[in-house]
Write a protein that holds these residues in place. Structure first.
Motif, PDB file in Angstrom:
ATOM      1  N   LEU A 160       1.950  43.778 -23.978  1.00 42.41           N
ATOM      2  CA  LEU A 160       3.383  43.474 -23.994  1.00 42.41           C
ATOM      3  C   LEU A 160       3.620  42.020 -24.403  1.00 42.41           C
ATOM      4  O   LEU A 160       4.529  41.721 -25.190  1.00 42.41           O
ATOM      5  CB  LEU A 160       3.993  43.739 -22.612  1.00 42.41           C
ATOM      6  CG  LEU A 160       3.937  45.170 -22.077  1.00 42.41           C
ATOM      7  CD1 LEU A 160       4.711  45.276 -20.764  1.00 42.41           C
ATOM      8  CD2 LEU A 160       4.484  46.164 -23.076  1.00 42.41           C
ATOM      9  N   ARG A 161       2.813  41.117 -23.878  1.00 42.18           N
ATOM     10  CA  ARG A 161       2.991  39.688 -24.182  1.00 42.18           C
ATOM     11  C   ARG A 161       2.840  39.426 -25.677  1.00 42.18           C
ATOM     12  O   ARG A 161       3.666  38.731 -26.290  1.00 42.18           O
ATOM     13  CB  ARG A 161       1.979  38.847 -23.400  1.00 42.18           C
ATOM     14  CG  ARG A 161       2.230  37.338 -23.473  1.00 42.18           C
ATOM     15  CD  ARG A 161       1.135  36.577 -22.767  1.00 42.18           C
ATOM     16  NE  ARG A 161       1.063  36.888 -21.360  1.00 42.18           N
ATOM     17  CZ  ARG A 161       1.639  36.151 -20.395  1.00 42.18           C
ATOM     18  NH1 ARG A 161       2.324  35.063 -20.719  1.00 42.18           N
ATOM     19  NH2 ARG A 161       1.510  36.492 -19.125  1.00 42.18           N
ATOM     20  N   HIS A 162       1.805  39.995 -26.292  1.00 39.59           N
ATOM     21  CA  HIS A 162       1.589  39.770 -27.725  1.00 39.59           C
ATOM     22  C   HIS A 162       2.689  40.430 -28.563  1.00 39.59           C
ATOM     23  O   HIS A 162       3.085  39.904 -29.608  1.00 39.59           O
ATOM     24  CB  HIS A 162       0.228  40.300 -28.148  1.00 39.59           C
ATOM     25  CG  HIS A 162      -0.933  39.598 -27.496  1.00 39.59           C
ATOM     26  ND1 HIS A 162      -0.846  38.303 -27.030  1.00 39.59           N
ATOM     27  CD2 HIS A 162      -2.200  40.016 -27.235  1.00 39.59           C
ATOM     28  CE1 HIS A 162      -2.018  37.952 -26.502  1.00 39.59           C
ATOM     29  NE2 HIS A 162      -2.848  38.973 -26.614  1.00 39.59           N
ATOM     30  N   SER A 163       3.189  41.567 -28.095  1.00 35.60           N
ATOM     31  CA  SER A 163       4.294  42.229 -28.800  1.00 35.60           C
ATOM     32  C   SER A 163       5.538  41.351 -28.780  1.00 35.60           C
ATOM     33  O   SER A 163       6.237  41.224 -29.786  1.00 35.60           O
ATOM     34  CB  SER A 163       4.600  43.587 -28.139  1.00 35.60           C
ATOM     35  OG  SER A 163       3.485  44.443 -28.189  1.00 35.60           O
ATOM     36  N   ILE A 164       5.802  40.753 -27.628  1.00 31.71           N
ATOM     37  CA  ILE A 164       6.954  39.849 -27.510  1.00 31.71           C
ATOM     38  C   ILE A 164       6.799  38.660 -28.448  1.00 31.71           C
ATOM     39  O   ILE A 164       7.756  38.235 -29.100  1.00 31.71           O
ATOM     40  CB  ILE A 164       7.110  39.381 -26.045  1.00 31.71           C
ATOM     41  CG1 ILE A 164       7.441  40.573 -25.139  1.00 31.71           C
ATOM     42  CG2 ILE A 164       8.195  38.311 -25.920  1.00 31.71           C
ATOM     43  CD1 ILE A 164       7.251  40.301 -23.654  1.00 31.71           C
ATOM     44  N   GLY A 201       3.714  32.514 -24.393  1.00 35.21           N
ATOM     45  CA  GLY A 201       2.988  33.424 -25.267  1.00 35.21           C
ATOM     46  C   GLY A 201       1.571  32.901 -25.482  1.00 35.21           C
ATOM     47  O   GLY A 201       1.244  31.768 -25.140  1.00 35.21           O
ATOM     48  N   GLY A 202       0.716  33.750 -26.052  1.00 33.02           N
ATOM     49  CA  GLY A 202      -0.645  33.328 -26.355  1.00 33.02           C
ATOM     50  C   GLY A 202      -1.605  33.375 -25.190  1.00 33.02           C
ATOM     51  O   GLY A 202      -2.779  33.065 -25.338  1.00 33.02           O
ATOM     52  N   GLU A 203      -1.123  33.780 -23.994  1.00 36.62           N
ATOM     53  CA  GLU A 203      -2.012  33.932 -22.842  1.00 36.62           C
ATOM     54  C   GLU A 203      -2.693  35.298 -22.926  1.00 36.62           C
ATOM     55  O   GLU A 203      -2.175  36.227 -23.553  1.00 36.62           O
ATOM     56  CB  GLU A 203      -1.223  33.835 -21.534  1.00 36.62           C
ATOM     57  CG  GLU A 203      -0.436  32.548 -21.354  1.00 36.62           C
ATOM     58  CD  GLU A 203      -1.315  31.349 -21.053  1.00 36.62           C
ATOM     59  OE1 GLU A 203      -2.472  31.542 -20.645  1.00 36.62           O
ATOM     60  OE2 GLU A 203      -0.842  30.212 -21.217  1.00 36.62           O
ATOM     61  N   ILE A 204      -3.822  35.432 -22.287  1.00 35.12           N
ATOM     62  CA  ILE A 204      -4.501  36.722 -22.257  1.00 35.12           C
ATOM     63  C   ILE A 204      -4.785  37.128 -20.821  1.00 35.12           C
ATOM     64  O   ILE A 204      -4.889  36.294 -19.930  1.00 35.12           O
ATOM     65  CB  ILE A 204      -5.811  36.711 -23.079  1.00 35.12           C
ATOM     66  CG1 ILE A 204      -6.763  35.602 -22.600  1.00 35.12           C
ATOM     67  CG2 ILE A 204      -5.505  36.539 -24.562  1.00 35.12           C
ATOM     68  CD1 ILE A 204      -8.101  35.597 -23.320  1.00 35.12           C
ATOM     69  N   GLY A 231       6.963  35.435 -20.708  1.00 40.16           N
ATOM     70  CA  GLY A 231       5.794  36.197 -20.281  1.00 40.16           C
ATOM     71  C   GLY A 231       5.604  37.566 -20.869  1.00 40.16           C
ATOM     72  O   GLY A 231       5.683  37.762 -22.080  1.00 40.16           O
ATOM     73  N   ASP A 232       5.385  38.547 -19.976  1.00 44.08           N
ATOM     74  CA  ASP A 232       4.901  39.848 -20.422  1.00 44.08           C
ATOM     75  C   ASP A 232       5.584  41.019 -19.737  1.00 44.08           C
ATOM     76  O   ASP A 232       5.039  42.122 -19.661  1.00 44.08           O
ATOM     77  CB  ASP A 232       3.391  39.945 -20.193  1.00 44.08           C
ATOM     78  CG  ASP A 232       2.999  39.623 -18.747  1.00 44.08           C
ATOM     79  OD1 ASP A 232       3.865  39.719 -17.851  1.00 44.08           O
ATOM     80  OD2 ASP A 232       1.831  39.280 -18.504  1.00 44.08           O
ATOM     81  N   ARG A 233       6.784  40.807 -19.212  1.00 43.00           N
ATOM     82  CA  ARG A 233       7.477  41.863 -18.494  1.00 43.00           C
ATOM     83  C   ARG A 233       8.250  42.783 -19.444  1.00 43.00           C
ATOM     84  O   ARG A 233       8.581  42.402 -20.572  1.00 43.00           O
ATOM     85  CB  ARG A 233       8.455  41.269 -17.478  1.00 43.00           C
ATOM     86  CG  ARG A 233       7.817  40.354 -16.461  1.00 43.00           C
ATOM     87  CD  ARG A 233       6.892  41.076 -15.546  1.00 43.00           C
ATOM     88  NE  ARG A 233       7.584  42.135 -14.807  1.00 43.00           N
ATOM     89  CZ  ARG A 233       6.976  43.087 -14.124  1.00 43.00           C
ATOM     90  NH1 ARG A 233       5.656  43.135 -14.111  1.00 43.00           N
ATOM     91  NH2 ARG A 233       7.668  43.998 -13.478  1.00 43.00           N
ATOM     92  N   VAL A 234       8.562  43.980 -18.956  1.00 42.32           N
ATOM     93  CA  VAL A 234       9.351  44.936 -19.726  1.00 42.32           C
ATOM     94  C   VAL A 234      10.710  44.344 -20.101  1.00 42.32           C
ATOM     95  O   VAL A 234      11.208  44.536 -21.217  1.00 42.32           O
ATOM     96  CB  VAL A 234       9.529  46.245 -18.920  1.00 42.32           C
ATOM     97  CG1 VAL A 234      10.644  47.097 -19.508  1.00 42.32           C
ATOM     98  CG2 VAL A 234       8.225  47.038 -18.902  1.00 42.32           C
ATOM     99  N   GLU A 235      11.314  43.586 -19.176  1.00 37.20           N
ATOM    100  CA  GLU A 235      12.624  42.984 -19.443  1.00 37.20           C
ATOM    101  C   GLU A 235      12.544  41.983 -20.589  1.00 37.20           C
ATOM    102  O   GLU A 235      13.470  41.862 -21.398  1.00 37.20           O
ATOM    103  CB  GLU A 235      13.164  42.312 -18.182  1.00 37.20           C
ATOM    104  CG  GLU A 235      13.566  43.273 -17.078  1.00 37.20           C
ATOM    105  CD  GLU A 235      12.413  43.747 -16.207  1.00 37.20           C
ATOM    106  OE1 GLU A 235      12.644  44.626 -15.353  1.00 37.20           O
ATOM    107  OE2 GLU A 235      11.278  43.236 -16.373  1.00 37.20           O
ATOM    108  N   SER A 236      11.425  41.250 -20.659  1.00 33.94           N
ATOM    109  CA  SER A 236      11.241  40.281 -21.743  1.00 33.94           C
ATOM    110  C   SER A 236      11.064  40.991 -23.079  1.00 33.94           C
ATOM    111  O   SER A 236      11.594  40.558 -24.108  1.00 33.94           O
ATOM    112  CB  SER A 236      10.023  39.394 -21.454  1.00 33.94           C
ATOM    113  OG  SER A 236      10.217  38.649 -20.277  1.00 33.94           O
ATOM    114  N   LEU A 237      10.309  42.076 -23.071  1.00 33.30           N
ATOM    115  CA  LEU A 237      10.137  42.861 -24.291  1.00 33.30           C
ATOM    116  C   LEU A 237      11.474  43.412 -24.759  1.00 33.30           C
ATOM    117  O   LEU A 237      11.781  43.380 -25.954  1.00 33.30           O
ATOM    118  CB  LEU A 237       9.145  44.002 -24.047  1.00 33.30           C
ATOM    119  CG  LEU A 237       8.873  44.935 -25.237  1.00 33.30           C
ATOM    120  CD1 LEU A 237       8.330  44.174 -26.429  1.00 33.30           C
ATOM    121  CD2 LEU A 237       7.902  46.049 -24.823  1.00 33.30           C
ATOM    122  N   ALA A 238      12.286  43.882 -23.834  1.00 31.64           N
ATOM    123  CA  ALA A 238      13.609  44.404 -24.177  1.00 31.64           C
ATOM    124  C   ALA A 238      14.471  43.316 -24.801  1.00 31.64           C
ATOM    125  O   ALA A 238      15.186  43.556 -25.787  1.00 31.64           O
ATOM    126  CB  ALA A 238      14.285  44.966 -22.928  1.00 31.64           C
TER     127      ALA A 238
END
Length: 381
Positions: A135-139, A124-127, A100-107
């Motif tokens: 954050l989601r697209h960055s991941i 991924g790919g959700e809007i 998903g799009d959480r800070v923990e996932s980005l980390a």
């Protein structure tokens, strides 16, 4: 044997990856799984949901606290990167799995990318309509493998320059649980969480970090409508994003008044929450649960504001930006249980088996860690 490290920071993302971890654990001679537990799971006021994870007998769990007093989301991100980095320096990992799009996932995605470890991104790919989408697209851009819920999400990843053969449509893994036939019955759920009323709605409202100045007005307006409606509500506490303290303050003020028609819970075990949702009159607020889970049961969703703005447009989801419209919807849905036709937009189940099948492919493990942008053939570019 391949070692796969999953990361969870909230009750929501754990519900998405649980079936995948349990499936891989069965293949103990082929895969070793680790689970890094951080974020809301370790915080008492959010329900200390690490207790629920322990009940699932997940193997090789490693926990650390990424929270600190008055920490903004960038500091939480930095704390999480440090914690994950410490783990992978001492524990061999072939693949990091984030959701998903959480800070923990980005980390997790940043740490994997910068340590030459493959990263797999689920959903991924959700809007949506908030910073979560960024954050989601960055991941996604930091990830090597993509496990999406539908074809439209895959098309968005292709538009972002991702390689088609590394994108797999497996549906949302929580659908594996949503469609389970042996979920606890509603009597068991009410007994466990001391919910005394028969008919009820669920209220779940998260902070939108880009709209901090509006949050106090919004939560006070919602709670005013809840009191005015004289209907029964189960209120679940929000996630711990910036602005959550504003919401918690207002909910705790309400709690002190001991309204008999309102039950406030910090969190719930996911299977029990699904049964509660399935038997509710409606769900209200701005949670993705109203978009992703409620339509599988035909339960109406009153979705407010920008948090889910660009999500799938489904018939059971009524999107509103005006509190005066919410009042009439509450009055409509509280009278009787309206059931819409169940919609399976995010998959039909068995995501865990599809996930395992993909990881069993030798090609997956030979994918180069150095990614290349795939240019679309766009005319007149």
């Amino acid at each position: 044997m391949k070692t796969i490290t999953f990361i969870t920071g909230t009750r929501a993302d754990y519900g998405k990856i649980k079936s995948l971890i349990l499936e891989l654990q069965k293949k103990k001679f082929k895969f070793k799984t680790n689970l890094i537990i951080t974020g809301m799971h370790n915080v008492r006021k959010y329900g200390h949901t690490i207790d629920e994870i322990e009940k699932d007998k997940i193997q090789n769990c490693y926990k650390f606290n990424n929270q600190s007093k008055n920490a903004t989301m960038d500091i939480v991100l930095a704390n999480t990167i440090k914690g994950i980095s410490k783990f992978i320096q001492n524990n061999h990992t072939d693949l990091i799995v984030v959701h998903g799009d959480r800070v923990e996932s980005l980390a997790g995605a940043i740490t994997g990318c910068l340590n030459n470890i493959k990263v797999a991104h689920i959903e991924g790919g959700e809007i949506s309509g908030t910073v979560d989408e960024i954050l989601r697209h960055s991941i996604s851009k930091l990830s090597h493998l993509h496990f999406v819920t539908n074809k439209i999400a895959k098309q968005r990843l292709l538009q972002m320059g991702e390689k088609s053969k590394n994108i797999f449509s497996i549906g949302s893994p929580d659908v594996d649980l949503i469609l389970k036939k042996n979920l606890p019955n509603i009597s068991e759920v009410k007994r466990r969480y001391n919910i005394l009323f028969q008919n009820y709605a669920i209220f779940l409202f998260h902070p939108v970090t880009t709209e901090l100045k509006k949050i106090k007005y919004q939560i006070k307006s919602f709670l005013k409508l809840i009191k005015k409606s004289k209907f029964n509500y189960v209120i679940l506490l929000p996630n711990n994003d910036l602005g959550s303290e504003i919401i918690l303050e207002q909910i705790f003020i309400l709690k002190k008044k001991n309204f008999l028609n309102i039950k406030i819970l910090p969190s719930m075990r996911f299977e029990y929450y699904l049964t509660l949702l399935k038997n509710s009159n409606f769900i209200m607020g701005n949670s993705s649960s109203g978009i992703m889970e409620a339509p599988y049961y035909g339960v109406p969703t009153i979705d407010f504001g920008s948090r889910q703005k660009n999500r799938a447009k489904l018939s059971s989801v009524i999107s509103v930006n005006d509190f005066s419209k919410i009042d009439s919807l509450i009055n409509k849905f509280k009278v009787k249980k309206y059931k819409f036709k169940p919609l399976h937009y995010f998959g039909t189940g068995n995501s865990h088996k599809k996930f395992l099948s993909i990881l069993n492919q030798k090609r997956i493990w030979s994918i180069k860690n150095q990614k290349q942008f795939i240019q679309l053939n766009i005319k007149n570019f």
